[in-house]
Design a protein around this motif. Structure first.
Motif, short mmCIF file in Angstrom:
data_model
loop_
_atom_site.label_atom_id
_atom_site.label_comp_id
_atom_site.label_asym_id
_atom_site.label_seq_id
_atom_site.Cartn_x
_atom_site.Cartn_y
_atom_site.Cartn_z
N TYR A 245 0.81 -1.22 0.00
CA TYR A 245 0.00 0.00 0.00
C TYR A 245 0.84 1.27 0.00
CZ TYR A 245 -3.66 -3.31 0.31
OH TYR A 245 -4.48 -4.35 -0.01
N GLY A 246 2.14 1.09 -0.29
CA GLY A 246 2.96 2.25 -0.59
C GLY A 246 3.47 3.01 0.63
N HIS A 247 4.53 3.76 0.36
CA HIS A 247 5.13 4.61 1.39
C HIS A 247 5.01 6.05 0.90
CE1 HIS A 247 8.82 5.30 4.26
NE2 HIS A 247 7.79 6.08 4.52
N ALA A 248 4.24 6.84 1.62
CA ALA A 248 4.04 8.24 1.23
C ALA A 248 4.86 9.14 2.13
CB ALA A 248 2.56 8.62 1.34
N ALA A 249 5.22 10.30 1.60
CA ALA A 249 5.83 11.34 2.42
C ALA A 249 4.96 12.59 2.35
CB ALA A 249 7.23 11.67 1.92
N ILE A 250 4.84 13.25 3.49
CA ILE A 250 4.15 14.55 3.52
C ILE A 250 5.19 15.58 3.95
CG2 ILE A 250 2.40 15.90 4.76
CD1 ILE A 250 0.76 13.84 3.54
N ILE A 251 5.34 16.61 3.16
CA ILE A 251 6.26 17.69 3.53
C ILE A 251 5.39 18.90 3.84
CG2 ILE A 251 8.22 19.09 2.77
CD1 ILE A 251 8.93 16.84 0.79
N ALA A 252 5.29 19.23 5.10
CA ALA A 252 4.28 20.22 5.49
C ALA A 252 4.62 20.83 6.84
CB ALA A 252 2.92 19.54 5.56
N GLY A 253 3.87 21.89 7.18
CA GLY A 253 3.94 22.47 8.52
C GLY A 253 5.00 23.54 8.67
N SER A 254 4.71 24.47 9.58
CA SER A 254 5.67 25.50 9.97
C SER A 254 5.19 26.02 11.32
CB SER A 254 5.71 26.64 8.94
OG SER A 254 4.43 27.21 8.79
N TYR A 311 10.39 7.17 -1.45
CA TYR A 311 8.92 7.23 -1.29
C TYR A 311 8.22 6.93 -2.61
CZ TYR A 311 10.33 9.73 2.92
OH TYR A 311 10.91 10.08 4.11
N ASP A 312 7.04 6.33 -2.49
CA ASP A 312 6.24 6.10 -3.70
C ASP A 312 5.65 7.41 -4.21
OD1 ASP A 312 6.25 3.16 -4.09
OD2 ASP A 312 5.64 3.27 -2.00
N THR A 313 5.32 8.27 -3.28
CA THR A 313 4.84 9.60 -3.69
C THR A 313 5.03 10.57 -2.53
OG1 THR A 313 3.08 10.82 -4.79
CG2 THR A 313 2.41 9.41 -2.99
N ALA A 446 0.03 6.89 -3.38
CA ALA A 446 1.02 5.95 -2.83
C ALA A 446 0.54 4.51 -3.01
CB ALA A 446 1.25 6.25 -1.35
N GLN A 447 -0.77 4.32 -2.99
CA GLN A 447 -1.34 2.97 -3.16
C GLN A 447 -1.40 2.56 -4.63
OE1 GLN A 447 -4.90 2.33 -0.43
NE2 GLN A 447 -4.34 4.42 0.10
N LYS A 448 -0.76 3.33 -5.47
CA LYS A 448 -0.59 3.02 -6.90
C LYS A 448 -1.86 3.17 -7.73
CE LYS A 448 3.49 0.26 -5.98
NZ LYS A 448 3.41 0.44 -4.51
N TYR A 449 -2.76 3.98 -7.24
CA TYR A 449 -3.83 4.41 -8.14
C TYR A 449 -3.21 5.38 -9.13
CZ TYR A 449 -7.26 2.33 -5.01
OH TYR A 449 -8.00 1.44 -4.28
N SER A 450 -3.73 5.41 -10.36
CA SER A 450 -3.22 6.37 -11.33
C SER A 450 -3.52 7.78 -10.82
CB SER A 450 -3.91 6.16 -12.68
OG SER A 450 -5.28 6.51 -12.56
#
Ligand SMILES: NC(=O)C1=CN([C@@H]2O[C@H](COP(=O)(O)OP(=O)(O)OC[C@H]3O[C@@H](n4cnc5c(N)ncnc54)[C@H](OP(=O)(O)O)[C@@H]3O)[C@@H](O)[C@H]2O)[C@@H](O)CC1
Ligand SMILES: Nc1ncnc2c1ncn2[C@@H]1O[C@H](COP(=O)(O)OP(=O)(O)O)[C@@H](O)[C@H]1O
Ligand SMILES: [K+]
Length: 495
Positions: A245-254, A311-313, A446-450
């Motif tokens: 089910y993939g490995h996602a990264a979130i780049i966020a916050g301050s 990361y996958d996405t 990340a779960q490889k949906y298009s």
């Protein structure tokens, strides 16, 4: 569900007339009967009616509604606007039939014939329908103004008079309806924010147009609905593990905006992602670990944009801030990752300031601007229809998917196709709901949906979560976290 332009709607009527077969006047009877039944089912039984008719088939619908109401002992006054021609054949047949009822029939051929509308009357607007070919002017415009100024409740048949089905009528004189009773399918006009004041609540009535027509047609737009999204979402296999089910990264916050990162991360987790790592500023570490213990964290200078290839996405933007060092961050992300990713909020505002970054977006990525962010990226447009066209043009130019957020979020695909989401409600007009959307779409990618499927399913599930949350409590009390809590039920509702 397809969203058709004027010519296709007309062709669908004709296809049904030919292949059912049914006489056109009988199809009109069916359409108007659906309106009449709607009125009876929605507390209009026993009311008195002022029905304004043009001399096209929209007016014909009005005449049939008038007859059905008069025959069921309603007080009905019909006003026929003289356009100068004798009226369509179906209009004339129904005028003759109406003469056999107790309805009063008055003709308006000059402004002296425009009289006050009894305050208790419900107004039915059947002046102009899909056959409108120029702005309402002269006597027609005066009559529309008169109806709008009356303060009476107005119910428009098919489309409020003065609106075009598939292009802008901004600045024109248009009926302001409380309800619009339309037939079979959404028309583009109902999906544009600029028409909100005119269309009121839209109700689509089934008049039995033949589905066979749909197979032959490429509609300019599609409606994203439950059937479409149910077909996209895949069931889980019994032997699956988190790696599937993939490995996602979130780049966020301050500083001061860690909430956006938390909402995005939690939504991503609930979307079904296998693993999630959040790249956040150091001062947000405790906040994230406590709020989303399922997520891993990377902290460090400038969100530590390192080793992103694993990361996958990636989803970037919520609560990021627009400090100058974030230009380097975005450059670094785009250099390391060439796979489709999700770009939102401050990441889009940074790109809006430095347009050269647009070309660096990985192909197939999804950007999720609200209208203001869209404007910062691509400039102003004269009206909502032009904005949709601009979104399609930019999606193709940069080979990206543009999710233009709003009541009916529009998804522009780089292949020229456009989709309007059908779920959601104004309770979602509250801070943080966009961050939740970014998390959901990132999780689906990340779960490889298009990219297309992630965007379509993401916006629909997000809106459906909002609808379920609002039904459970209320629209005013809805907050972004509620969407995350109801995402599970949104998935469940698909099956
Ligand atoms: N069987 C079917 O097809 C079904 C159709 N149905 C119904 O038919 C409706 C479409 O009917 P329609 O095509 O007759 O057009 P409609 O809007 O009534 O009349 C427009 C006429 O007015 C004129 N005109 C145009 N602009 C104008 C303006 N600004 N100001 C003044 N006049 C203007 C123009 O004539 P012109 O003056 O250009 O000669 C045109 O001919 C559709 O909305 C639905 O309600 C349903 O019953 C379901 C089955
Ligand atoms: N009236 C509405 N009807 C349906 N959805 C809405 C409405 N208003 C806002 N939304 C949805 O809520 C989200 C708001 O996103 P955004 O404006 O980015 O908020 P934020 O930046 O606060 O997170 C979008 O997905 C939008 O489609
Ligand atoms: K109308």
């Amino acid at each position: 569900m397809q969203i058709f332009a004027t010519e296709q709607i007309r062709a669908w009527d004709e296809y049904t007339i030919r292949h059912e077969p049914i006489a056109s006047v009988d199809l009109m009877e069916r359409a108007a009967t659906a309106c009449y039944e709607w009125l009876l089912q929605h507390h209009y039984k026993g009311r008195s009616f002022s029905i304004f008719c043009g001399k096209g088939n929209n007016g014909g619908d009005g005449l049939v509604i008038a007859r059905l109401l008069a025959q069921s002992n309603h007080s009905v006054t019909v006003y026929i606007l003289e356009f100068g021609h004798k009226g369509t054949e179906d209009f004339q047949i129904n005028l003759a039939r109406l003469h056999e009822t107790a309805a009063s029939i008055l003709f308006i051929s000059s402004n002296e014939a425009i009289h006050p509308i009894p305050s208790q009357d419900v107004v039915i607007d059947a002046l102009l329908g899909s056959g409108i070919n120029r702005p309402a002017d002269g006597l027609t415009a005066e009559l529309i103004q008169h109806i709008n100024n009356s303060g009476n409740e107005v119910i428009a048949i098919d489309i409020p008079s003065g609106l075009y089905v598939d292009h802008s009528a901004k600045g024109n004189i248009v009926i302001k309806a409380r309800h619009t009773l339309s037939f079979q399918c959404f028309k583009p006009a109902f999906l544009m924010p600029e028409n909100a004041e005119s269309i009121g609540d839209v109700h689509l009535l089934d008049i039995g147009l033949l589905p066979g027509f749909l197979e032959q047609q490429a509609a300019p737009f599609q409606l994203v609905d439950q059937a479409m999204v149910s077909a996209i979402i895949r069931p889980r296999n019994p032997f699956d593990h988190k790696g599937d089910y993939g490995h996602a990264a979130i780049i966020a916050g301050s500083y001061g905006m860690m909430g956006a990162a938390v909402l995005c991360a939690r939504a991503c987790l609930r979307s079904g992602v296998g693993k999630l790592t959040c790249h956040i500023p150091t001062q947000g570490y405790t906040i994230m670990q406590v709020s989303a213990p399922e997520a891993m964290c990377r902290t460090g200078e400038n969100h530590s944009p390192h080793e992103l290839e694993k990361y996958d996405t990636i989803g970037v933007g919520p609560g990021l801030g627009t400090h100058v060092e974030n230009f380097d961050l975005l450059n670094s992300v785009f250099e390391q990752n060439r796979r489709p990713m999700v770009i939102d909020a401050d990441a889009l505002n940074l790109i809006g300031q430095e347009k050269a970054l647009l070309k660096q977006i990985p192909p197939g990525s999804i950007i999720t601007p609200h209208p203001k962010e869209f404007e910062r990226l691509f400039g102003k447009t004269a009206n909502d229809y032009d904005r949709i066209q601009l979104a399609l043009q930019k999606a193709a130019e940069y080979n990206i998917y543009i999710v233009l957020k709003g009541r009916y979020t529009f998804i522009a695909s780089p292949d020229g196709r456009g989709y309007f989401n059908s779920s959601g409600n104004p309770g979602m007009a509250t801070g943080g709901t966009g961050d939740v959307l970014t998390g959901i779409i990132t999780g689906l990618l990340a779960q490889k949906y298009s990219s297309l499927h992630a965007a379509l399913a993401g916006v629909f599930l997000h809106g459906r979560s909002g609808d379920l949350a609002a039904a459970y409590s209320s629209q005013p009390s809805l907050i972004a976290s509620d969407l995350i809590e109801f995402l599970g039920q949104a998935y469940q509702s698909l099956t």
